[in-house]
Write a protein that holds these residues in place. Sequence first.
Motif, PDB file in Angstrom:
ATOM      1  N   LEU A 123       0.847  -1.188   0.000  1.00 21.14           N
ATOM      2  CA  LEU A 123       0.000   0.000   0.000  1.00 21.14           C
ATOM      3  C   LEU A 123       0.882   1.237   0.000  1.00 21.14           C
ATOM      4  O   LEU A 123       1.549   1.542   0.982  1.00 21.14           O
ATOM      5  N   ARG A 124       0.900   1.945  -1.119  1.00 18.70           N
ATOM      6  CA  ARG A 124       1.771   3.105  -1.270  1.00 18.70           C
ATOM      7  C   ARG A 124       0.962   4.400  -1.252  1.00 18.70           C
ATOM      8  O   ARG A 124      -0.253   4.397  -1.435  1.00 18.70           O
ATOM      9  N   PHE A 125       1.679   5.504  -1.034  1.00 21.57           N
ATOM     10  CA  PHE A 125       1.006   6.795  -0.920  1.00 21.57           C
ATOM     11  C   PHE A 125       0.224   7.139  -2.186  1.00 21.57           C
ATOM     12  O   PHE A 125      -0.803   7.804  -2.129  1.00 21.57           O
ATOM     13  N   GLU A 126       0.690   6.658  -3.327  1.00 20.96           N
ATOM     14  CA  GLU A 126       0.017   6.941  -4.591  1.00 20.96           C
ATOM     15  C   GLU A 126      -1.417   6.412  -4.607  1.00 20.96           C
ATOM     16  O   GLU A 126      -2.247   6.849  -5.409  1.00 20.96           O
ATOM     17  N   ALA A 127      -1.715   5.484  -3.710  1.00 20.86           N
ATOM     18  CA  ALA A 127      -3.056   4.898  -3.666  1.00 20.86           C
ATOM     19  C   ALA A 127      -4.039   5.757  -2.887  1.00 20.86           C
ATOM     20  O   ALA A 127      -5.246   5.474  -2.898  1.00 20.86           O
ATOM     21  N   TYR A 128      -3.555   6.805  -2.246  1.00 21.73           N
ATOM     22  CA  TYR A 128      -4.403   7.589  -1.346  1.00 21.73           C
ATOM     23  C   TYR A 128      -5.685   8.088  -2.024  1.00 21.73           C
ATOM     24  O   TYR A 128      -6.781   7.961  -1.470  1.00 21.73           O
ATOM     25  N   GLU A 129      -5.557   8.657  -3.215  1.00 18.41           N
ATOM     26  CA  GLU A 129      -6.717   9.225  -3.896  1.00 18.41           C
ATOM     27  C   GLU A 129      -7.746   8.161  -4.267  1.00 18.41           C
ATOM     28  O   GLU A 129      -8.909   8.479  -4.529  1.00 18.41           O
ATOM     29  N   SER A 130      -7.321   6.894  -4.300  1.00 12.72           N
ATOM     30  CA  SER A 130      -8.246   5.810  -4.643  1.00 12.72           C
ATOM     31  C   SER A 130      -9.041   5.324  -3.438  1.00 12.72           C
ATOM     32  O   SER A 130     -10.027   4.590  -3.598  1.00 12.72           O
ATOM     33  N   LEU A 131      -8.642   5.735  -2.246  1.00  8.28           N
ATOM     34  CA  LEU A 131      -9.270   5.233  -1.025  1.00  8.28           C
ATOM     35  C   LEU A 131     -10.506   6.068  -0.659  1.00  8.28           C
ATOM     36  O   LEU A 131     -10.613   6.617   0.442  1.00  8.28           O
ATOM     37  N   ILE A 132     -11.426   6.158  -1.580  1.00  8.61           N
ATOM     38  CA  ILE A 132     -12.614   7.002  -1.411  1.00  8.61           C
ATOM     39  C   ILE A 132     -13.499   6.506  -0.270  1.00  8.61           C
ATOM     40  O   ILE A 132     -13.945   7.281   0.589  1.00  8.61           O
ATOM     41  N   LYS A 133     -13.768   5.206  -0.225  1.00  8.60           N
ATOM     42  CA  LYS A 133     -14.660   4.656   0.784  1.00  8.60           C
ATOM     43  C   LYS A 133     -13.977   4.566   2.149  1.00  8.60           C
ATOM     44  O   LYS A 133     -14.630   4.687   3.186  1.00  8.60           O
ATOM     45  N   TYR A 158     -25.219  16.863  13.419  1.00  5.94           N
ATOM     46  CA  TYR A 158     -26.330  15.962  13.708  1.00  5.94           C
ATOM     47  C   TYR A 158     -27.660  16.558  13.259  1.00  5.94           C
ATOM     48  O   TYR A 158     -28.726  16.101  13.664  1.00  5.94           O
ATOM     49  N   ASN A 159     -27.577  17.576  12.416  1.00  4.62           N
ATOM     50  CA  ASN A 159     -28.788  18.213  11.895  1.00  4.62           C
ATOM     51  C   ASN A 159     -29.378  17.322  10.798  1.00  4.62           C
ATOM     52  O   ASN A 159     -28.756  17.133   9.746  1.00  4.62           O
ATOM     53  N   PRO A 160     -30.578  16.769  11.021  1.00  2.00           N
ATOM     54  CA  PRO A 160     -31.150  15.846  10.024  1.00  2.00           C
ATOM     55  C   PRO A 160     -31.460  16.509   8.690  1.00  2.00           C
ATOM     56  O   PRO A 160     -31.602  15.822   7.676  1.00  2.00           O
ATOM     57  N   ARG A 161     -31.571  17.832   8.678  1.00  8.18           N
ATOM     58  CA  ARG A 161     -31.793  18.530   7.409  1.00  8.18           C
ATOM     59  C   ARG A 161     -30.553  18.444   6.529  1.00  8.18           C
ATOM     60  O   ARG A 161     -30.643  18.389   5.301  1.00  8.18           O
ATOM     61  N   LEU A 162     -29.386  18.412   7.164  1.00 10.82           N
ATOM     62  CA  LEU A 162     -28.125  18.318   6.434  1.00 10.82           C
ATOM     63  C   LEU A 162     -27.670  16.868   6.268  1.00 10.82           C
ATOM     64  O   LEU A 162     -27.100  16.501   5.241  1.00 10.82           O
ATOM     65  N   TYR A 163     -27.920  16.062   7.300  1.00 10.71           N
ATOM     66  CA  TYR A 163     -27.470  14.670   7.310  1.00 10.71           C
ATOM     67  C   TYR A 163     -28.638  13.773   7.721  1.00 10.71           C
ATOM     68  O   TYR A 163     -28.864  13.560   8.912  1.00 10.71           O
ATOM     69  N   PRO A 164     -29.392  13.265   6.764  1.00  9.41           N
ATOM     70  CA  PRO A 164     -30.515  12.382   7.098  1.00  9.41           C
ATOM     71  C   PRO A 164     -30.052  11.202   7.958  1.00  9.41           C
ATOM     72  O   PRO A 164     -28.966  10.669   7.757  1.00  9.41           O
ATOM     73  N   GLU A 165     -30.862  10.825   8.908  1.00  7.81           N
ATOM     74  CA  GLU A 165     -30.540   9.761   9.860  1.00  7.81           C
ATOM     75  C   GLU A 165     -29.164   9.998  10.494  1.00  7.81           C
ATOM     76  O   GLU A 165     -28.262   9.177  10.392  1.00  7.81           O
ATOM     77  N   PRO A 166     -29.001  11.134  11.163  1.00  7.31           N
ATOM     78  CA  PRO A 166     -27.683  11.516  11.677  1.00  7.31           C
ATOM     79  C   PRO A 166     -27.106  10.576  12.725  1.00  7.31           C
ATOM     80  O   PRO A 166     -25.886  10.548  12.922  1.00  7.31           O
ATOM     81  N   GLU A 167     -27.960   9.794  13.407  1.00  6.47           N
ATOM     82  CA  GLU A 167     -27.466   8.882  14.437  1.00  6.47           C
ATOM     83  C   GLU A 167     -26.852   7.619  13.847  1.00  6.47           C
ATOM     84  O   GLU A 167     -26.212   6.842  14.560  1.00  6.47           O
ATOM     85  N   LYS A 168     -27.036   7.415  12.538  1.00 11.03           N
ATOM     86  CA  LYS A 168     -26.524   6.203  11.893  1.00 11.03           C
ATOM     87  C   LYS A 168     -25.141   6.449  11.273  1.00 11.03           C
ATOM     88  O   LYS A 168     -24.878   7.504  10.713  1.00 11.03           O
ATOM     89  N   PHE A 169     -24.300   5.432  11.382  1.00 10.89           N
ATOM     90  CA  PHE A 169     -22.976   5.450  10.766  1.00 10.89           C
ATOM     91  C   PHE A 169     -23.137   5.063   9.300  1.00 10.89           C
ATOM     92  O   PHE A 169     -23.326   3.898   8.967  1.00 10.89           O
ATOM     93  N   LYS A 170     -23.092   6.080   8.408  1.00 14.65           N
ATOM     94  CA  LYS A 170     -23.337   5.848   6.988  1.00 14.65           C
ATOM     95  C   LYS A 170     -22.230   6.506   6.153  1.00 14.65           C
ATOM     96  O   LYS A 170     -22.391   7.604   5.639  1.00 14.65           O
ATOM     97  N   PRO A 171     -21.087   5.846   6.011  1.00 10.33           N
ATOM     98  CA  PRO A 171     -19.994   6.412   5.201  1.00 10.33           C
ATOM     99  C   PRO A 171     -20.412   6.738   3.779  1.00 10.33           C
ATOM    100  O   PRO A 171     -19.846   7.643   3.156  1.00 10.33           O
ATOM    101  N   SER A 172     -21.416   6.039   3.268  1.00 12.76           N
ATOM    102  CA  SER A 172     -21.831   6.246   1.878  1.00 12.76           C
ATOM    103  C   SER A 172     -22.331   7.663   1.631  1.00 12.76           C
ATOM    104  O   SER A 172     -22.360   8.115   0.477  1.00 12.76           O
TER     105      SER A 172
END
Length: 243
Positions: free
Chosen positions: A76-86, A146-160
């Motif tokens: 795993l090299r630094f060049e891969a950083y931009e590919s680590l979106i998720k 945690y504002n649901p208007r900005l982040y729906p379901e703010p209590e949930k861990f949703k990286p997507s």
Amino acid sequence: DIFTRLVQASDESEKVQISESEIIGNTWVFFFAGHETAATVLAACFCLLAVNKEEQEIIHREVHEAMKQSSDDDELRFEAYESLIKTRAAFVEALRMMPPGNFMVREAVEDTILQVPSFENGIESKKSVPIRKGTVIGIDIVGIQYNPRLYPEPEKFKPSRWYGVTSDEAYSAFSLGNRVCIGKKFALTESVCFLANVMRDYTVEPLLKPGETLDSWKDRVLNETKCELTMTLVSSPVTFRRR
């Protein structure tokens, strides 16, 4: 590098010198701001991943795909950083849910008018709020993130929710504008690289007390925070298992 520049700034030949105590103070700030804050978010991220196995697998697959594309020796090299979106999305989501800098203070440098969302009878509108020059404003970062208007379901861990984000300006935990965190790029890079290197070879699981259920662990760990210099989880009991 920045530490060499600090030492050079104390040279007697320089027009503007800084004292030894200033060097010590600035060095402490660099270590604290550059590592302690990132460490607390990583701890929270591992706790959140421990109870979200599917997100672990998403990161694991992405890291191995990035390794194949960035090197011939499966490193795993630094060049891969931009590919680590998720992978980056998982860290940023943990940062949203557990921001170390949970409160900011700003002073208005000129008269201005803020357009603030307002709700009356279920209808959204804009309310004008005049701000005079010199007004000191407290900004509740936790409330924003945690504002649901900005982040729906703010209590949930949703990286997507961060997959389509193309600008670091969306990461409000680092502040914005002229007073944005000077170490934002450094913090993101070191944290994402650390997370990727760990998740490449390990899975993370909740470390349960004898007789403790998973729901009890979630309540004990994810709902217990403390605010000192930064906001952190009180504890982060997890265990790592090599794949």
